[in-house]
Design a protein around this motif. Structure first.
Motif, PDB file in Angstrom:
ATOM      1  N   LEU A  42       3.998  -1.475   3.520  1.00 36.54           N
ATOM      2  CA  LEU A  42       2.416  -1.023   2.787  1.00 36.54           C
ATOM      3  C   LEU A  42       1.670  -1.444   3.905  1.00 36.54           C
ATOM      4  O   LEU A  42       1.113  -2.582   4.142  1.00 36.54           O
TER       5      LEU A  42
ATOM      6  N   VAL B  45      -1.669  -9.436  -6.859  1.00 34.41           N
ATOM      7  CA  VAL B  45      -1.129  -7.950  -6.346  1.00 34.41           C
ATOM      8  C   VAL B  45       0.469  -8.305  -6.432  1.00 34.41           C
ATOM      9  O   VAL B  45       1.129  -7.536  -6.947  1.00 34.41           O
TER      10      VAL B  45
ATOM     11  N   LEU C 288      -2.744  -2.915  -4.689  1.00 32.82           N
ATOM     12  CA  LEU C 288      -4.110  -3.024  -3.425  1.00 32.82           C
ATOM     13  C   LEU C 288      -4.421  -1.549  -3.249  1.00 32.82           C
ATOM     14  O   LEU C 288      -3.519  -0.976  -2.722  1.00 32.82           O
ATOM     15  N   MET C 289      -5.492  -1.237  -3.738  1.00 26.37           N
ATOM     16  CA  MET C 289      -6.059   0.092  -3.342  1.00 26.37           C
ATOM     17  C   MET C 289      -6.246   0.247  -1.972  1.00 26.37           C
ATOM     18  O   MET C 289      -6.904  -0.648  -1.218  1.00 26.37           O
TER      19      MET C 289
ATOM     20  N   HIS D 157       1.463   4.640   1.052  1.00 29.36           N
ATOM     21  CA  HIS D 157       1.397   6.078   1.173  1.00 29.36           C
ATOM     22  C   HIS D 157       2.566   6.520   1.173  1.00 29.36           C
ATOM     23  O   HIS D 157       3.499   5.887   1.491  1.00 29.36           O
TER      24      HIS D 157
ATOM     25  N   LYS E  44       4.566   5.168   6.557  1.00 30.16           N
ATOM     26  CA  LYS E  44       5.554   3.864   6.294  1.00 30.16           C
ATOM     27  C   LYS E  44       5.330   2.990   7.249  1.00 30.16           C
ATOM     28  O   LYS E  44       5.948   2.085   7.473  1.00 30.16           O
TER      29      LYS E  44
ATOM     30  N   HIS F  20      -5.509  11.574  -5.810  1.00 26.63           N
ATOM     31  CA  HIS F  20      -5.551  12.472  -4.567  1.00 26.63           C
ATOM     32  C   HIS F  20      -6.846  11.975  -4.026  1.00 26.63           C
ATOM     33  O   HIS F  20      -6.880  11.141  -3.079  1.00 26.63           O
TER      34      HIS F  20
HETATM   35  N1  ACO Z   1      -0.099  -2.645  -3.837  1.00 26.70           N
HETATM   36  C1  ACO Z   1       0.869  -3.329  -4.042  1.00 26.70           C
HETATM   37  N2  ACO Z   1       2.085  -3.013  -4.308  1.00 26.70           N
HETATM   38  C2  ACO Z   1       2.342  -1.455  -3.887  1.00 26.70           C
HETATM   39  C3  ACO Z   1       1.285  -0.776  -3.344  1.00 26.70           C
HETATM   40  C4  ACO Z   1      -0.038  -1.151  -3.430  1.00 26.70           C
HETATM   41  N3  ACO Z   1      -0.984  -0.528  -3.024  1.00 26.70           N
HETATM   42  N4  ACO Z   1       2.013   0.643  -3.394  1.00 26.70           N
HETATM   43  C5  ACO Z   1       2.916   0.501  -3.424  1.00 26.70           C
HETATM   44  N5  ACO Z   1       3.505  -0.880  -3.797  1.00 26.70           N
HETATM   45  C6  ACO Z   1       4.633  -1.289  -4.092  1.00 26.70           C
HETATM   46  C7  ACO Z   1       5.363  -0.883  -5.404  1.00 26.70           C
HETATM   47  O1  ACO Z   1       5.093  -1.739  -6.685  1.00 26.70           O
HETATM   48  C8  ACO Z   1       6.939  -0.850  -5.008  1.00 26.70           C
HETATM   49  O2  ACO Z   1       7.550  -2.237  -5.036  1.00 26.70           O
HETATM   50  P1  ACO Z   1       8.781  -2.236  -5.683  1.00 26.70           P
HETATM   51  O3  ACO Z   1       9.753  -1.677  -4.758  1.00 26.70           O
HETATM   52  O4  ACO Z   1       8.398  -3.982  -5.799  1.00 26.70           O
HETATM   53  O5  ACO Z   1       8.694  -1.846  -7.255  1.00 26.70           O
HETATM   54  C9  ACO Z   1       6.681  -0.344  -3.691  1.00 26.70           C
HETATM   55  O6  ACO Z   1       5.646  -0.746  -3.194  1.00 26.70           O
HETATM   56  C10 ACO Z   1       7.042   1.043  -3.418  1.00 26.70           C
HETATM   57  O7  ACO Z   1       5.996   1.791  -4.284  1.00 26.70           O
HETATM   58  P2  ACO Z   1       6.092   3.375  -4.731  1.00 26.70           P
HETATM   59  O8  ACO Z   1       5.123   3.443  -5.872  1.00 26.70           O
HETATM   60  O9  ACO Z   1       7.419   3.654  -5.003  1.00 26.70           O
HETATM   61  O10 ACO Z   1       5.620   4.066  -3.543  1.00 26.70           O
HETATM   62  P3  ACO Z   1       4.862   5.647  -3.424  1.00 26.70           P
HETATM   63  O11 ACO Z   1       5.216   6.111  -2.242  1.00 26.70           O
HETATM   64  O12 ACO Z   1       5.400   6.309  -4.748  1.00 26.70           O
HETATM   65  O13 ACO Z   1       3.323   5.342  -3.803  1.00 26.70           O
HETATM   66  C11 ACO Z   1       1.155   5.459  -3.293  1.00 26.70           C
HETATM   67  C12 ACO Z   1       2.510   5.742  -2.860  1.00 26.70           C
HETATM   68  C13 ACO Z   1       0.828   6.132  -4.642  1.00 26.70           C
HETATM   69  C14 ACO Z   1      -0.105   5.707  -2.294  1.00 26.70           C
HETATM   70  C15 ACO Z   1       0.950   3.795  -3.576  1.00 26.70           C
HETATM   71  O14 ACO Z   1       1.303   2.953  -2.437  1.00 26.70           O
HETATM   72  C16 ACO Z   1      -0.210   3.208  -4.276  1.00 26.70           C
HETATM   73  O15 ACO Z   1      -0.507   3.471  -5.379  1.00 26.70           O
HETATM   74  N6  ACO Z   1      -1.355   2.877  -3.477  1.00 26.70           N
HETATM   75  C17 ACO Z   1      -2.425   2.721  -3.952  1.00 26.70           C
HETATM   76  C18 ACO Z   1      -3.456   3.969  -4.099  1.00 26.70           C
HETATM   77  C19 ACO Z   1      -4.140   4.491  -2.797  1.00 26.70           C
HETATM   78  O16 ACO Z   1      -4.465   3.751  -2.020  1.00 26.70           O
HETATM   79  N7  ACO Z   1      -3.769   5.784  -2.973  1.00 26.70           N
HETATM   80  C20 ACO Z   1      -4.280   6.569  -1.828  1.00 26.70           C
HETATM   81  C21 ACO Z   1      -3.236   7.178  -1.091  1.00 26.70           C
HETATM   82  S1  ACO Z   1      -3.810   7.960   0.331  1.00 26.70           S
HETATM   83  C22 ACO Z   1      -4.479   9.577   0.128  1.00 26.70           C
HETATM   84  O17 ACO Z   1      -3.995  10.022  -1.127  1.00 26.70           O
HETATM   85  C23 ACO Z   1      -5.571  10.268   0.623  1.00 26.70           C
END
Ligand code: ACO
Length: 443
Positions: free
Chosen positions: A364, A301, A308-309, A313, A317, A274
């Protein structure tokens, strides 16, 4: 077209009409009341149908008029006002008033509001002693959660959550004291004396003073950094039903006092899923080390080695509108604090990722955390303080959502259902018989 859903239960062949309810936008947030499913029963005596929705992926837990997000189009509005307009033209306290009261304040209301917040910034001296009890390396977020919970013992009238005057007072106190507690937690961690609030400074300016002032001389925050912090605070005020807001509403639904509920929300925000992602972004940029190494990192990645941090989201989208504002702000801040190699790596990373089909096809984009950590670090905040910087403004959102929940006649104490998957009824056996019974069960 009737606004209902027709359901046929194939277990019984019976047909049901379930109403569809709407919010402001019919195309966004149409829902069926889950209670309407309870009439659907396989036998007259069964409990009725429940919704199974772990992590609330498709469940609206409330109606809310505070924040609107359209993740597909990258829109964020507080009380109907686009975040871009508020970030450009407003102050944190003005937006806080808007979020809590539903309307922007007129000049007199803003002056009163500012006066009350400014004059509740001091904390009881005993809270300082309480803070002194923490070990020098205690995480400031742990100190913040504990001291906010402790505030409830100083203000027992806070329990009267339906008394308008008592409620108003706790709202002033929480918004006003949060920066003081946060800055004191930081000063404690570095072993420096606490700096008391300065009523002559703005809300973010006073926070910078309590964090960074070194001597008894008056402190004048750099106007660019003061404004940057103000905008960062505005962007973090509310984000509808996220994990910590859900905690605030859930805990507050038992009518506990707001200090206890905010402490719970802080605990929820602390988790790395979070409030902790911007810290991970900084670590990642440090690990990449230079612009040259960005393509190689992106390839890894794409191979699924890590994420990728600061990208992606659950709701947005398309480009997170807060990230767009922060990207521009990062340049202004770094003009004052000096160039950051991390920003150059971040910009290159964004450029390469947004040209790549892996990221484009998965929608993304950079989120708010992609640039916020770089700005905080440039301003001199240690990484441990990042979630604390999130908690200060989010307190406003938590309180607005808490008040809305208290006066929502459809709300009750939050108490989800479950689908039981454990053992059927069993008979208690004395210890000497249990081993034999378990052996027989396994055989
Ligand atoms: N880097 C690379 N690939 C990613 C990333 C990423 N940051 N985020 C999602 N993907 C890919 C997944 O591997 C998945 O690929 P696939 O379909 O081939 O399996 C696809 O995109 C969908 O990913 P989900 O995990 O289903 O997406 P979800 O909506 O559940 O996750 C989240 C959202 C947790 C924010 C995710 O994008 C993530 O882990 N990001 C990095 C951490 C981050 O930046 N968090 C901060 C969020 S903002 C906040 O909280 C204030």
């Amino acid at each position: 077209m009737a606004d209902t859903l027709t359901l046929i239960d194939n277990r019984t062949g019976k047909q049901y009409e379930v109403p569809i309810v709407y919010g402001t936008y019919p195309e966004y947030g149409a829902a069926i009341p889950a209670q309407a499913l309870r009439q659907i029963k396989a036998t007259p005596n069964d409990f009725g149908l429940l919704c199974y929705d772990p992590a609330f992926l498709n469940t609206a837990s409330c109606k809310s008029a505070v924040t609107f997000i359209d993740g597909e189009r990258g829109i964020l509005r507080y009380r109907g006002y686009p975040i871009e307009q508020l970030a450009e033209r407003s102050t944190f306290l003005e937006v806080a008033y808007l979020v809590l009261h539903g309307e922007l304040p007129d000049a007199e209301q803003l002056a009163d509001w500012t006066w009350y917040i400014t004059h509740h910034t001091l904390i009881h001296e005993s809270i300082k002693k309480f803070m002194d009890g923490f070990h020098y390396d205690a995480h400031p977020m742990g100190i913040l959660a504990s001291t906010v919970a402790a505030l409830s013992t100083f203000y027992p009238e806070a329990r009267n959550v339906y008394d308008p005057a008592a409620r108003r007072k706790q709202i002033y106190r929480l918004i006003a004291k949060m920066p003081t507690l946060a800055a004191f937690a930081y000063r404690h961690s570095i072993g420096m004396r606490y700096i008391y609030p300065d009523n002559g400074l703005s809300y973010p300016g006073n926070f910078l003073s309590m964090m960074f002032r070194m001597s008894d001389e008056s402190y004048e925050p750099n106007p660019v950094l003061e404004r940057a912090l103000e905008v960062l605070f505005i962007l973090h005020i509310d984000h509808e039903q996220n994990c910590s807001t859900n905690a605030m509403r859930g805990v507050g639904s038992s009518h506990t006092d707001p200090f206890a509920a905010v402490a719970a929300a802080i605990a929820a925000l602390w988790g790395p899923l979070h409030g902790g992602a911007n810290e991970q972004v900084l670590r990642m940029l440090g690990e990449i080390g230079s612009r040259k190494r960005v393509p190689e990192y992106v390839d890894r990645v794409k191979k699924g080695e890590f994420r990728l941090m600061g990208f992606g989201h659950r709701v947005y989208k398309s480009y997170d509108p807060r990230a767009r504002i922060l990207k521009a702000m990062a340049d202004q801040v770094l003009e004052v604090t000096g160039r950051s190699p991390l920003l150059e790596i971040a910009v290159e990373l964004e450029r390469i990722a947004l040209e790549d089909d892996y990221f484009v096809s998965r929608k993304l984009y950079p989120n708010v955390d992609f640039y916020s950590g770089i700005i905080y670090q440039a301003m001199g905040f240690p990484v441990d303080m990042f979630p604390v910087l999130f908690a200060i403004p989010r307190t406003v959102g938590w309180l607005a959502q808490w008040q809305e929940m208290l006066f929502d006649s459809e709300q009750k104490i939050a108490r989800p259902r479950q689908i039981y998957t454990g053992a059927d009824e069993r008979t208690y056996l004395s210890p000497e018989l249990r081993g034999e019974a378990q052996r027989l069960q396994r055989a």
